[in-house]
Write a protein that holds these residues in place. Structure first.
Motif, PDB file in Angstrom:
ATOM      1  N   VAL A  85       5.154  -2.415  -5.826  1.00 51.09           N
ATOM      2  CA  VAL A  85       6.313  -2.814  -5.025  1.00 51.09           C
ATOM      3  C   VAL A  85       7.518  -3.058  -5.919  1.00 51.09           C
ATOM      4  O   VAL A  85       8.640  -2.617  -5.619  1.00 51.09           O
ATOM      5  CB  VAL A  85       5.984  -4.072  -4.190  1.00 51.09           C
ATOM      6  N   ARG A  86       7.306  -3.749  -7.037  1.00 50.99           N
ATOM      7  CA  ARG A  86       8.414  -4.032  -7.961  1.00 50.99           C
ATOM      8  C   ARG A  86       9.023  -2.742  -8.496  1.00 50.99           C
ATOM      9  O   ARG A  86      10.247  -2.559  -8.498  1.00 50.99           O
ATOM     10  CB  ARG A  86       7.895  -4.886  -9.122  1.00 50.99           C
ATOM     11  N   ASP A  87       8.170  -1.813  -8.935  1.00 52.40           N
ATOM     12  CA  ASP A  87       8.679  -0.553  -9.493  1.00 52.40           C
ATOM     13  C   ASP A  87       9.398   0.270  -8.437  1.00 52.40           C
ATOM     14  O   ASP A  87      10.440   0.888  -8.712  1.00 52.40           O
ATOM     15  CB  ASP A  87       7.530   0.250 -10.097  1.00 52.40           C
ATOM     16  N   TYR A  88       8.831   0.298  -7.243  1.00 54.86           N
ATOM     17  CA  TYR A  88       9.428   1.048  -6.130  1.00 54.86           C
ATOM     18  C   TYR A  88      10.812   0.493  -5.798  1.00 54.86           C
ATOM     19  O   TYR A  88      11.788   1.243  -5.656  1.00 54.86           O
ATOM     20  CB  TYR A  88       8.492   0.957  -4.933  1.00 54.86           C
ATOM     21  N   GLU A  89      10.910  -0.835  -5.688  1.00 57.75           N
ATOM     22  CA  GLU A  89      12.184  -1.455  -5.309  1.00 57.75           C
ATOM     23  C   GLU A  89      13.217  -1.344  -6.422  1.00 57.75           C
ATOM     24  O   GLU A  89      14.411  -1.141  -6.152  1.00 57.75           O
ATOM     25  CB  GLU A  89      11.947  -2.913  -4.924  1.00 57.75           C
ATOM     26  N   THR A  90      12.770  -1.445  -7.669  1.00 53.20           N
ATOM     27  CA  THR A  90      13.704  -1.303  -8.795  1.00 53.20           C
ATOM     28  C   THR A  90      14.303   0.100  -8.824  1.00 53.20           C
ATOM     29  O   THR A  90      15.512   0.275  -9.038  1.00 53.20           O
ATOM     30  CB  THR A  90      12.979  -1.592 -10.120  1.00 53.20           C
ATOM     31  N   ARG A  91      13.453   1.096  -8.588  1.00 55.55           N
ATOM     32  CA  ARG A  91      13.942   2.477  -8.577  1.00 55.55           C
ATOM     33  C   ARG A  91      14.931   2.697  -7.441  1.00 55.55           C
ATOM     34  O   ARG A  91      15.981   3.342  -7.635  1.00 55.55           O
ATOM     35  CB  ARG A  91      12.755   3.440  -8.457  1.00 55.55           C
ATOM     36  N   ASP A  92      14.630   2.184  -6.245  1.00 53.47           N
ATOM     37  CA  ASP A  92      15.538   2.375  -5.121  1.00 53.47           C
ATOM     38  C   ASP A  92      16.866   1.651  -5.329  1.00 53.47           C
ATOM     39  O   ASP A  92      17.924   2.133  -4.903  1.00 53.47           O
ATOM     40  CB  ASP A  92      14.879   1.901  -3.822  1.00 53.47           C
ATOM     41  N   THR A  93      16.837   0.471  -5.966  1.00 57.12           N
ATOM     42  CA  THR A  93      18.077  -0.253  -6.228  1.00 57.12           C
ATOM     43  C   THR A  93      19.011   0.572  -7.100  1.00 57.12           C
ATOM     44  O   THR A  93      20.228   0.660  -6.847  1.00 57.12           O
ATOM     45  CB  THR A  93      17.780  -1.601  -6.901  1.00 57.12           C
ATOM     46  N   ALA A  94      18.446   1.217  -8.123  1.00 59.50           N
ATOM     47  CA  ALA A  94      19.265   2.074  -8.986  1.00 59.50           C
ATOM     48  C   ALA A  94      19.797   3.278  -8.227  1.00 59.50           C
ATOM     49  O   ALA A  94      20.950   3.711  -8.438  1.00 59.50           O
ATOM     50  CB  ALA A  94      18.439   2.522 -10.192  1.00 59.50           C
ATOM     51  N   ARG A  95      18.994   3.811  -7.335  1.00 57.41           N
ATOM     52  CA  ARG A  95      19.428   4.992  -6.582  1.00 57.41           C
ATOM     53  C   ARG A  95      20.521   4.665  -5.575  1.00 57.41           C
ATOM     54  O   ARG A  95      21.350   5.527  -5.255  1.00 57.41           O
ATOM     55  CB  ARG A  95      18.230   5.603  -5.853  1.00 57.41           C
ATOM     56  N   ILE A  96      20.526   3.456  -5.049  1.00 55.61           N
ATOM     57  CA  ILE A  96      21.572   3.069  -4.097  1.00 55.61           C
ATOM     58  C   ILE A  96      22.949   3.219  -4.735  1.00 55.61           C
ATOM     59  O   ILE A  96      23.901   3.715  -4.110  1.00 55.61           O
ATOM     60  CB  ILE A  96      21.329   1.635  -3.591  1.00 55.61           C
ATOM     61  N   GLU A  97      23.075   2.813  -5.976  1.00 59.32           N
ATOM     62  CA  GLU A  97      24.356   2.938  -6.671  1.00 59.32           C
ATOM     63  C   GLU A  97      24.744   4.414  -6.828  1.00 59.32           C
ATOM     64  O   GLU A  97      25.906   4.789  -6.632  1.00 59.32           O
ATOM     65  CB  GLU A  97      24.277   2.267  -8.041  1.00 59.32           C
ATOM     66  N   LEU A  98      23.777   5.253  -7.179  1.00 59.33           N
ATOM     67  CA  LEU A  98      24.054   6.683  -7.317  1.00 59.33           C
ATOM     68  C   LEU A  98      24.472   7.286  -5.981  1.00 59.33           C
ATOM     69  O   LEU A  98      25.408   8.099  -5.906  1.00 59.33           O
ATOM     70  CB  LEU A  98      22.814   7.404  -7.848  1.00 59.33           C
ATOM     71  N   TRP A  99      23.754   6.918  -4.929  1.00 63.19           N
ATOM     72  CA  TRP A  99      24.017   7.451  -3.591  1.00 63.19           C
ATOM     73  C   TRP A  99      25.446   7.127  -3.155  1.00 63.19           C
ATOM     74  O   TRP A  99      26.196   8.005  -2.706  1.00 63.19           O
ATOM     75  CB  TRP A  99      23.014   6.854  -2.607  1.00 63.19           C
ATOM     76  N   ASN A 100      25.819   5.856  -3.301  1.00 64.47           N
ATOM     77  CA  ASN A 100      27.123   5.424  -2.818  1.00 64.47           C
ATOM     78  C   ASN A 100      28.265   5.914  -3.700  1.00 64.47           C
ATOM     79  O   ASN A 100      29.416   5.976  -3.252  1.00 64.47           O
ATOM     80  CB  ASN A 100      27.143   3.898  -2.709  1.00 64.47           C
ATOM     81  N   ALA A 101      27.950   6.301  -4.935  1.00 69.49           N
ATOM     82  CA  ALA A 101      28.990   6.827  -5.822  1.00 69.49           C
ATOM     83  C   ALA A 101      29.241   8.317  -5.601  1.00 69.49           C
ATOM     84  O   ALA A 101      30.281   8.825  -6.024  1.00 69.49           O
ATOM     85  CB  ALA A 101      28.590   6.593  -7.286  1.00 69.49           C
ATOM     86  N   ARG A 102      28.321   8.996  -4.926  1.00 70.15           N
ATOM     87  CA  ARG A 102      28.464  10.438  -4.759  1.00 70.15           C
ATOM     88  C   ARG A 102      29.502  10.772  -3.702  1.00 70.15           C
ATOM     89  O   ARG A 102      29.592  10.128  -2.659  1.00 70.15           O
ATOM     90  CB  ARG A 102      27.124  11.068  -4.376  1.00 70.15           C
ATOM     91  N   ILE A 159       0.833  -1.201   0.000  1.00 71.00           N
ATOM     92  CA  ILE A 159       0.000   0.000   0.000  1.00 71.00           C
ATOM     93  C   ILE A 159       0.869   1.253   0.000  1.00 71.00           C
ATOM     94  O   ILE A 159       0.630   2.199  -0.771  1.00 71.00           O
ATOM     95  CB  ILE A 159      -0.962  -0.019   1.202  1.00 71.00           C
ATOM     96  N   THR A 160       1.911   1.247   0.833  1.00 69.79           N
ATOM     97  CA  THR A 160       2.828   2.390   0.847  1.00 69.79           C
ATOM     98  C   THR A 160       3.474   2.579  -0.520  1.00 69.79           C
ATOM     99  O   THR A 160       3.583   3.708  -1.023  1.00 69.79           O
ATOM    100  CB  THR A 160       3.910   2.190   1.914  1.00 69.79           C
ATOM    101  N   ALA A 161       3.890   1.479  -1.151  1.00 75.47           N
ATOM    102  CA  ALA A 161       4.515   1.581  -2.470  1.00 75.47           C
ATOM    103  C   ALA A 161       3.535   2.138  -3.500  1.00 75.47           C
ATOM    104  O   ALA A 161       3.914   2.963  -4.352  1.00 75.47           O
ATOM    105  CB  ALA A 161       5.032   0.213  -2.916  1.00 75.47           C
ATOM    106  N   TRP A 162       2.270   1.729  -3.423  1.00 73.49           N
ATOM    107  CA  TRP A 162       1.282   2.212  -4.391  1.00 73.49           C
ATOM    108  C   TRP A 162       1.102   3.725  -4.264  1.00 73.49           C
ATOM    109  O   TRP A 162       1.123   4.442  -5.266  1.00 73.49           O
ATOM    110  CB  TRP A 162      -0.054   1.505  -4.170  1.00 73.49           C
ATOM    111  N   TYR A 163       0.944   4.208  -3.036  1.00 69.83           N
ATOM    112  CA  TYR A 163       0.780   5.656  -2.850  1.00 69.83           C
ATOM    113  C   TYR A 163       2.052   6.403  -3.242  1.00 69.83           C
ATOM    114  O   TYR A 163       1.982   7.507  -3.816  1.00 69.83           O
ATOM    115  CB  TYR A 163       0.407   5.966  -1.405  1.00 69.83           C
ATOM    116  N   THR A 164       3.216   5.840  -2.960  1.00 63.68           N
ATOM    117  CA  THR A 164       4.464   6.502  -3.317  1.00 63.68           C
ATOM    118  C   THR A 164       4.607   6.619  -4.830  1.00 63.68           C
ATOM    119  O   THR A 164       5.004   7.681  -5.346  1.00 63.68           O
ATOM    120  CB  THR A 164       5.664   5.730  -2.734  1.00 63.68           C
ATOM    121  N   MET A 165       4.281   5.557  -5.550  1.00 64.15           N
ATOM    122  CA  MET A 165       4.375   5.617  -7.008  1.00 64.15           C
ATOM    123  C   MET A 165       3.319   6.555  -7.598  1.00 64.15           C
ATOM    124  O   MET A 165       3.538   7.171  -8.647  1.00 64.15           O
ATOM    125  CB  MET A 165       4.259   4.217  -7.609  1.00 64.15           C
TER     126      MET A 165
END
Length: 397
Positions: free
Chosen positions: A377-394, A350-356
């Protein structure tokens, strides 16, 4: 009578600092997860807050803006510090203050709830339980926290935001210090509630001193943690009593804890505002304006809360479903948006649906057909996985 009660929602409110909210409707802080993965606002986030401002509310609060990237809740959080893109933050401040609205930043620190792939979870005390593991903050680290919050607040003011909110609810760091479930410290910050609220009061004092007496400073506070062994009502009322002597301009009452297995506020039985009874108990204890967040779905529920001593109505999911709800209420339509019904939702669905859905609003797209939580949930988690790489590279410094 209904017209008079509707009109009360659209009366201005002067805060103790002298700032004026144009009406009594606020978009309460949510983790909109629309940062770019590097701590800066995206075009969709800027447009989202512009749409809420255009819809007629008085103030929006951006959830979980970190002063320290090592304490982030999610890689979609904003981080406001020396390495931030100030131009993007100024654009967010301008867009969110359209149409006479104000845009405030919520000063966040996830503490024990910090996201391990990008953060360094530290709380009042060490924890190692299913779903949460953290080390304890040292005395020096605790002593540095008020200045960290104050620096973020000063930057918010300099970049054109209308105010800030200190986040002391929902199981984030300052809420953890208040909770005997999280806080097992044996120094001056642990034990009785007078000690457990000490850090919060120090943060409030330093933030207020840094931004000056005419800049709004709010606080979000739990009425209850909704966890066995957590903060209880009498302790929360003691915190409100103590805050009455502070420079706070608005107390936002909410509840619940983002803790593995914990009930959310929306799991409470019954309809209507979740924490209105608590607000009525708090009203005699403080002269500060009170805001209640959670459970409001119709104009009548909001007007009833004003009749019972609340000053500001905090809306979250209702404004996700209808960003122009305040204008609709002003026009005389007293109903609320059509809330979706979810059958057997997966954990976090439900949280993922409202967030998207927030992303869709920020991109000026219509709501997707249906309520496919697993896709959300899938879209939310896929987006966060990509952002983790960006976050840790900054490079953050």
């Amino acid at each position: 009578m209904d017209n008079l009660r509707n009109a009360s929602l659209f009366q201005p409110l002067e805060l103790p600092c002298g700032a004026i909210l144009k009406n009594r409707i606020a978009k309460s802080a949510m983790s909109d997860s629309l940062g770019d993965g590097r701590g800066d606002p995206t075009d969709a986030q800027i447009r989202l807050y512009e749409r809420w401002a255009e819809g007629g509310l008085a103030v929006s609060i951006v959830g979980e803006v970190q002063g320290d990237p090592r304490s982030a809740e999610k890689p979609g959080n904003l981080v406001l510090g020396p390495a931030s893109d100030f131009g993007r933050f100024r654009a967010l401040a301008r867009s969110g203050s359209a149409n006479g609205a104000q845009l405030w930043l919520q000063l966040g620190h996830a503490g024990a709830m910090a996201h391990p792939p990008i953060s360094d979870p530290k709380g009042p005390s060490a924890l190692d339980i299913p779903g949460v593991a953290c080390s304890a903050l040292t005395a020096d680290e605790v002593a540095a926290l008020p200045s960290e919050f104050a620096r973020t607040a000063r930057l918010a003011k300099e970049l054109g935001f209308g105010g800030v909110q200190v986040h002391a609810a929902h199981g984030f760091l300052l809420s953890q210090f208040l909770s005997p479930l999280f806080n097992k410290r044996e120094d001056g910050y642990g034990g009785p509630i007078a000690n457990r609220m000490r850090l919060l009061l120090e943060v409030v004092e330093e933030v207020c001193g840094e931004v000056g007496p005419s800049f709004p400073v709010a606080i979000k506070l739990n009425a209850t943690d909704q966890l066995e062994g957590g903060l209880v009502e009498d302790e929360a009322l003691a915190v409100i009593t103590a805050l009455d002597g502070s420079g706070i301009d608005l107390i936002d009452i909410s509840g619940g804890t983002y803790f593995p297995g914990a009930r959310s506020a929306s799991d409470r039985a019954g309809g209507g505002a979740y924490f209105l009874d608590f607000a009525e108990k708090a009203r005699p204890l403080t002269r500060k304006p009170l805001m209640v967040t959670g459970g409001f779905k119709t104009q009548q529920q909001a007007a009833d809360a004003l009749d019972r001593g609340v000053d500001v109505i905090g809306l979250a999911r209702a404004l996700v479903l209808d960003p122009a709800l305040p204008d609709r209420w002003r026009s005389g339509d007293t109903g609320g948006p059509a809330f979706p019904t979810f059958t057997d939702p997966p954990e976090g669905g439900i949280t993922a649906w409202y967030t998207m859905r927030l992303t869709e609003i920020g991109e000026d797209r219509e709501a997707s057909d249906g309520a496919d939580l697993r896709t959300a949930v899938r879209d939310y988690e896929t987006r966060d996985t990509a952002r983790i790489e960006l976050w840790n590279a900054r490079k953050w410094t």
